[in-house]
Scaffold this motif. Structure first.
Motif, mmCIF file in Angstrom:
data_model
loop_
_atom_site.group_PDB
_atom_site.id
_atom_site.type_symbol
_atom_site.label_atom_id
_atom_site.label_comp_id
_atom_site.label_asym_id
_atom_site.label_seq_id
_atom_site.Cartn_x
_atom_site.Cartn_y
_atom_site.Cartn_z
ATOM 1 N N VAL A 139 -5.273 2.222 -3.793
ATOM 2 C CA VAL A 139 -5.472 2.727 -5.154
ATOM 3 C C VAL A 139 -6.259 4.029 -5.121
ATOM 4 N N ALA A 140 -7.327 4.056 -4.329
ATOM 5 C CA ALA A 140 -8.162 5.255 -4.247
ATOM 6 C C ALA A 140 -7.369 6.434 -3.679
ATOM 7 N N LEU A 171 -8.117 -1.436 -11.810
ATOM 8 C CA LEU A 171 -7.949 -1.006 -10.430
ATOM 9 C C LEU A 171 -6.523 -1.302 -9.981
ATOM 10 N N LYS A 172 -5.622 -0.462 -10.431
ATOM 11 C CA LYS A 172 -4.219 -0.616 -10.068
ATOM 12 C C LYS A 172 -3.598 0.749 -9.832
ATOM 13 N N PRO A 173 -2.538 0.797 -9.021
ATOM 14 C CA PRO A 173 -1.927 2.090 -8.669
ATOM 15 C C PRO A 173 -1.475 2.876 -9.907
ATOM 16 N N ALA A 226 1.597 8.808 -0.260
ATOM 17 C CA ALA A 226 2.159 8.141 0.915
ATOM 18 C C ALA A 226 1.136 7.202 1.540
ATOM 19 N N GLY A 227 -0.102 7.695 1.701
ATOM 20 C CA GLY A 227 -1.154 6.858 2.278
ATOM 21 C C GLY A 227 -1.471 5.671 1.388
ATOM 22 N N GLY A 228 -1.476 5.900 0.062
ATOM 23 C CA GLY A 228 -1.743 4.822 -0.864
ATOM 24 C C GLY A 228 -0.667 3.756 -0.837
ATOM 25 N N ASP A 229 0.591 4.195 -0.822
ATOM 26 C CA ASP A 229 1.699 3.242 -0.774
ATOM 27 C C ASP A 229 1.663 2.415 0.509
ATOM 28 N N GLU A 230 1.310 3.057 1.608
ATOM 29 C CA GLU A 230 1.249 2.346 2.888
ATOM 30 C C GLU A 230 0.151 1.285 2.858
ATOM 31 N N ASP A 231 -1.007 1.621 2.302
ATOM 32 C CA ASP A 231 -2.094 0.634 2.213
ATOM 33 C C ASP A 231 -1.705 -0.541 1.320
ATOM 34 N N LYS A 275 0.723 -2.724 3.121
ATOM 35 C CA LYS A 275 0.003 -3.504 4.130
ATOM 36 C C LYS A 275 -0.745 -4.661 3.471
ATOM 37 N N SER A 276 -1.337 -4.403 2.313
ATOM 38 C CA SER A 276 -2.067 -5.439 1.596
ATOM 39 C C SER A 276 -1.149 -6.597 1.233
ATOM 40 N N ARG A 277 0.037 -6.275 0.704
ATOM 41 C CA ARG A 277 0.988 -7.325 0.322
ATOM 42 C C ARG A 277 1.427 -8.142 1.532
ATOM 43 N N MET A 278 1.653 -7.463 2.640
ATOM 44 C CA MET A 278 2.069 -8.153 3.852
ATOM 45 C C MET A 278 0.986 -9.131 4.314
ATOM 46 N N LEU A 279 -0.281 -8.681 4.291
ATOM 47 C CA LEU A 279 -1.385 -9.543 4.703
ATOM 48 C C LEU A 279 -1.580 -10.704 3.732
#
Length: 316
Positions: A273-274, A314-316, A282-287, A290-294
């Protein structure tokens, strides 16, 4: 803050105490770490017999400036008026030790000196029955409040153990939705044992919920300085930084959490989000990916945590 404070003093002198409170609370908004603003607000509240507003502001004033005898004296007056004689005596002693003559006079009227130690009978040192009846998580919140109140009111605990009773009762009050009572208990716990971390952390969470983010950050920092450095506490602090739009500081906080725990889905989500908020899509989408996968390992918990973040904006 200075202008609002001076205007409030003029209101006080004119006996317009309601207007004075408005001005002092505006001063608090401008200078949230100036103890005098809280003390003046408490004085006006006491003159209006607004006991809740008075005690909240007195606790804040003492937290920010624990060497001011007038704040202890006024809180002693508050406790005396509400029938909490033991708490009043403690505050009058503290004020007298700091040189307040009015507090010393109050102690004499109560029949004690400022060095008097009241005989409370049997003082418990965190006995097994306290753990059984207060800190047992199988108990209902109502039972915890009732049992902790017995230990507190009967003077069966002292020092850090009394502080733990207030903290534990504060947690139960908060779970019941009685945030104003939880706030008072967390503040009392901190005053009784300023070296422990849990009450600072719990109070910070309560302040976050109430939207007082700057003060929440202060108390998270106090908890961390006293050793509460678990990932959950650090993540909550990072979330406050994010809410305050301090994106660089927030990303740095989440970086540290992820270095220690690469599987922390909450830190990945919030860092995402930050990153998106500073233009790093791109960096935000990747994080966030990764969060959803975990989070797939325990989807129910993941969904609850993310919904809580989203409810705080606190949302995208």
């Amino acid at each position: 803050g200075f202008n609002y404070r001076n205007r409030g003093i003029v209101d006080m002198n004119s006996k317009d105490y309601e207007r004075a409170i408005i001005d002092f609370e505006k001063a608090v908004e401008v200078e949230p770490r100036e103890a005098l603003n809280y003390l003046l607000c408490a004085k006006a509240a006491m003159l209006l017999k607004d006991r809740y507003r008075a005690i909240v502001n007195l606790n804040e004033a003492i937290s920010l400036n624990p060497s001011n005898p007038e704040a202890y004296y006024l809180r002693g007056v508050h406790y005396d008026e509400t029938g909490e004689k033991q708490l009043a005596m403690q505050d009058f002693r503290k004020a007298a030790a700091l040189g307040d003559k009015d507090a010393a006079d109050e102690l004499k009227q109560m029949g004690v000196g400022d060095s008097h130690t009241q005989d409370l009978g049997k003082i418990a040192q965190l006995p097994a029955d306290f753990e059984k009846h207060c800190t047992n998580m199988d108990l209902s919140n109502e039972a915890i409040v009732q049992n902790c109140s017995i230990f507190i009111d009967k003077g069966l605990l002292k020092g850090s153990y009394l502080a733990e009773a207030y903290n534990t009762r504060g947690i139960a009050y908060e779970r019941q939705g009685q945030d104003h009572l939880a706030r008072l208990d967390y503040q009392r716990s901190i005053e009784l044992n300023p070296d422990q971390s849990n009450a600072y952390h719990n109070y910070a969470g309560l302040l976050t919920k109430g939207g007082n983010l700057q003060l929440a950050l202060k108390y998270f920092d106090e908890a961390i300085a006293r050793g509460k450095t678990d990932a959950g506490t650090l993540t909550r602090r990072g979330a406050v930084l994010l809410q305050l739009a301090r994106y660089g500081d927030a990303i740095e906080a989440f970086d540290a959490i992820i270095r220690d725990d690469p599987q922390h889905f909450g830190a990945h989500y919030l860092r995402g989000v930050a990153r998106k908020r500073i233009g790093d899509s791109a960096g935000g989408d990747e994080d966030i990916r990764k969060s959803r996968m975990l989070g797939e390992a325990n989807r129910k918990v993941y969904d609850l945590v993310i919904r809580d973040f989203e409810a705080r904006g606190l949302k995208p």
